[in-house]
Design an enzyme around this catalytic site. Structure first.
Site, PDB file in Angstrom:
ATOM      1  N   ASP A 404       0.821  -1.207   0.000  1.00 32.50           N
ATOM      2  CA  ASP A 404       0.000   0.000   0.000  1.00 32.50           C
ATOM      3  C   ASP A 404       0.859   1.264   0.000  1.00 32.50           C
ATOM      4  O   ASP A 404       1.930   1.306   0.620  1.00 32.50           O
ATOM      5  CB  ASP A 404      -0.902  -0.020   1.242  1.00 32.50           C
ATOM      6  N   GLU A 457       1.034  -0.448  -5.119  1.00 33.89           N
ATOM      7  CA  GLU A 457       0.081   0.634  -5.360  1.00 33.89           C
ATOM      8  C   GLU A 457       0.923   1.912  -5.453  1.00 33.89           C
ATOM      9  O   GLU A 457       1.317   2.479  -4.429  1.00 33.89           O
ATOM     10  CB  GLU A 457      -0.944   0.755  -4.235  1.00 33.89           C
TER      11      GLU A 457
END
Length: 723
Positions: A404, A457
């Site tokens: 993330d 990401e």
């Protein structure tokens, strides 16, 4: 010794606090005898119970002493204590055990290279000198004292003070006979004299929130049955394999009949059946690493080695993973090494200093998120994070990690005002420490767990995110294509009459589509915070909304790149996602919603079963534009191909049917309709199309041959080429 408070400390504190074994436990005397000293507050009497030898109180203190021949007591003797309430308790003296973590292990931890440090730090069941117990250890180099507290010692930090290992900043203590399931925390007298209770950063299990004590984890009893899956995964060439991911938040996918969380085991059965019906190859779980606040969706993680207890035990989660693998479904975990919450019981200022984070808030705080940023320049912090990543891949057999917020790690000025960041040594905004950490992370993961996927990401134009570290890349297998996602949604949200002016939003992505190994995401972030659900993003009346969504998914599943779709999008949930309640499953009683799910299931299977649609997801030789310039009609057409398999895709982004639409094609032959998003099977208008067409020698758009088709309104067609 008086009870420790925030403002008081016992005599000789500096010596006793970090070196309790210098004072407590057995000591050999010069005369050959042994001295045993025990500290026991609120106590009437103490005895060496194995020999029933009383210990004498040292004056009016809470110390009890015995001195005698070494042969009179065992090496690991038992203490019998009668407390002031007349209850009697027996235990083997923890201070009869010497240091148990080797200097070798601690040295590699201090260098940041101990991938399995979780076997030593945290709470680990051990058998020492044929005595079972739990070895507790924690890294807190600047603490004045660290103790283990729990129900087993009335949460009294004076009873189990840990021993500090000089040079490593690690505190350890072996407590015999502790049961699995016991609650515990670390009580830390920090550098500033504050007494705080902290979580165990390496804990394998925690209480259900809002409680936050760690649990001495039960040794796994799970017998894995997924060896065939793991062997297949390791031998598979993932770049050329189909990857279609269903992104799931377990707490809101489904709830039980009482609106409570479901157990991992029950979720496994229901989710596997649904995922197979919908045709996905993988699921991706929003973080199930333990976290205190439901509203963070798991992204404010504290338990980096613990599956959240919201859905059951670690073995329940092992069952979940195993069951998925046995039903041919891969599992990716959303994992968060970019930041952590500021909760006082967590990692924040763990020993009174900025231990896991940076001291300077210009480097150590995310203002927008209210969280702390890890200090990637500290070896022990890097070791903590890499060990966590490997723990999930190894201990739970996960197939990959989606990392993330990588962009927030790469840039020192990420989401910061001009005067609120510190440039690197060259004056730039690159975070060199984070860059090296990410390269190290991906390299170690691939070395230690071959076949696992590391997915970034990353929302910027940072180069070579999904290129090998040997080529100066970050080493990820894939990167989310945020540009494609934003452009596509911007285009599809326009009224069809205006789309001709935004045609480049559909076509620009192919300019960079093969610069990285891209995954195409329609993720949870796109259906929250006022952005609307996928179906409500679509313009027009109800028919047009559903037709647009069917067309959008046809575009996604035929475009180069691996795929990801968030739960609820697969059946066109009307409302935005809400983590506090389950999906609107009742909508599947409606024909239009059933149509979306049927369409997605068909497309997923088509994508999986035909190599032309997935073999060259990252290579331009698998894609060819036929016409990307027809902005007047808002039509695009292209080929997907592998070897002799060719598929023609034609997408009409207006509600206007287009009869006798001519397309130039590169080969003579026949084209047979394979898929029509406007079919009545998907609740479309069932506009009549040409089921099979042969090429003519009439040239068009630079091609020597052409065909004519009838295009349905807001429809996508897939034709199979035959020679």
């Amino acid at each position: 010794m008086t009870k420790l408070t925030h403002n008081t400390a016992p005599k000789h504190w500096e010596t006793f606090a970090s070196k309790p074994q210098n004072h407590l436990g057995p000591h050999e005397l010069d005369n050959g005898q042994k001295l045993i000293r025990v500290f026991s507050p609120q106590t009437l009497s103490v005895a060496l119970s194995s020999s029933n030898i009383p210990m004498l109180r040292d004056g009016s203190s809470d110390y009890f002493i015995w001195q005698g021949n070494s042969s009179d007591v065992e090496d690991h003797y038992t203490i019998q204590v009668t407390y002031s309430n007349n209850e009697t308790y027996r235990y083997i003296d923890p201070y009869s055990f010497t240091s148990l973590i080797s200097d070798f292990d601690l040295h590699h931890h201090s260098e940041g290279n101990h991938w399995h440090i979780y076997h030593h730090l945290g709470a680990n069941k051990k058998k020492i000198d044929n005595i079972e117990g739990v070895l507790f250890a924690v890294w807190a180099p600047n603490a004045q004292r660290v103790s283990i507290v729990g129900n087993f010692n009335s949460w009294d930090g004076r009873r189990h003070i840990m021993q500090k290992r000089d040079g490593y900043g690690v505190w350890e203590l072996f407590i015999p006979d502790l049961a699995e399931g016991e609650l515990y925390k670390f009580e830390v007298l920090d550098l500033n004299g504050h007494l705080v209770e902290k979580i165990d950063p390496y804990a394998r299990s925690f209480e259900l929130r809002p409680n936050n004590a760690a649990i001495i984890a039960t040794e796994s009893q799970h017998q894995w049955q997924d060896q065939q899956w793991l062997e297949q995964r390791q031998n598979q060439n993932w770049q050329h394999a189909p990857v279609s991911v269903y992104e799931v938040h377990l707490g809101s996918w489904k709830r039980d009949s009482n609106h409570h969380f479901m157990n991992y085991r029950d979720l496994a059965h229901e989710l596997a059946a649904f995922v197979n019906e919908a045709g996905f190859t993988h699921i991706e779980l929003l973080p199930i690493t333990e976290h205190p606040f439901d509203g963070s969706w798991g992204y404010q993680t504290l338990g980096y080695f613990a599956p959240t207890s919201r859905f059951g035990s670690p073995d329940d989660f092992r069952y979940f993973v195993d069951y998925m693998h046995q039903h041919n479904i891969g599992i990716i975990l959303d994992w968060v090494p970019a930041h952590f919450p500021t909760d006082s019981h967590g990692l924040a200022r763990y020993d009174g200093t900025a231990l896991y984070e940076h001291e300077d808030p210009r480097k150590g705080e995310h203002r927008d998120w209210g969280t702390y940023i890890y200090n990637y320049g500290r070896n022990e912090v890097k070791n903590f994070l890499i060990a966590s990543a490997l723990y999930w891949l190894e201990e739970f057999h996960l197939d990959g990690l989606r990392v993330d917020a990588v962009a927030s790690m790469l840039y020192l000025d990420y989401s910061r005002e001009a005067n609120d960041w510190i440039p690197n040594e060259h004056g730039g905004n690159e975070n060199f420490e984070a860059i090296e950490f990410l390269k190290h992370l991906t390299s170690v993961a691939h070395q230690q767990q071959p076949g696992s996927l590391m997915i970034a990401e990353e929302s910027t134009a940072w180069p070579a995110v999904s290129r090998p570290t040997s080529d100066n890349g970050l080493g990820f297998n894939m990167k989310w294509n945020m540009g494609w996602m934003h452009d596509t949604l911007t285009f599809i949200e326009k009224e069809p009459i205006h789309r001709q002016h935004h045609h480049d939003k559909l076509t620009f992505g192919l300019m960079y589509a093969f610069s990285e190994n891209f995954m195409l995401p329609f993720s949870h972030d796109e259906v929250v915070h006022g952005k609307s659900s996928m179906i409500e993003k679509m313009p027009g009346d109800e028919w047009q909304k559903f037709a647009n969504l069917r067309l959008l998914y046809t575009f996604m599943l035929t475009y180069p790149g691996k795929k990801l779709l968030f739960m609820g999008n697969e059946f066109a949930q009307y409302s935005e996602w809400n983590e506090a309640t389950e999906l609107s499953w009742h909508l599947l009683n409606g024909v239009m919603h059933q149509g979306i799910l049927k369409l997605l299931s068909t497309l997923n299977r088509f994508y999986r079963e035909n190599s032309a649609l997935h073999y060259y997801d990252f290579d331009g030789q698998g894609f060819q534009w036929l016409n990307c310039e027809d902005n007047q009609n808002s039509v695009i057409s292209y080929l997907r191909k592998h070897d002799n398999q060719h598929f023609l895709i034609v997408l009409n982004f207006t509600p206007v049917p287009r009869k006798n639409y001519r397309l130039g094609v590169p080969r003579l032959g026949r084209y047979t309709e394979h898929f029509n998003s406007d079919s009545e099977f998907y609740a479309g208008s069932n506009f009549h199309t040409i089921k099979e067409v042969s090429t003519t020698n009439q040239g068009h758009m630079g091609f020597e041959h052409s065909i004519t088709l009838d295009l349905p309104p807001l429809g996508g067609l897939i034709y199979h080429y035959h020679e």
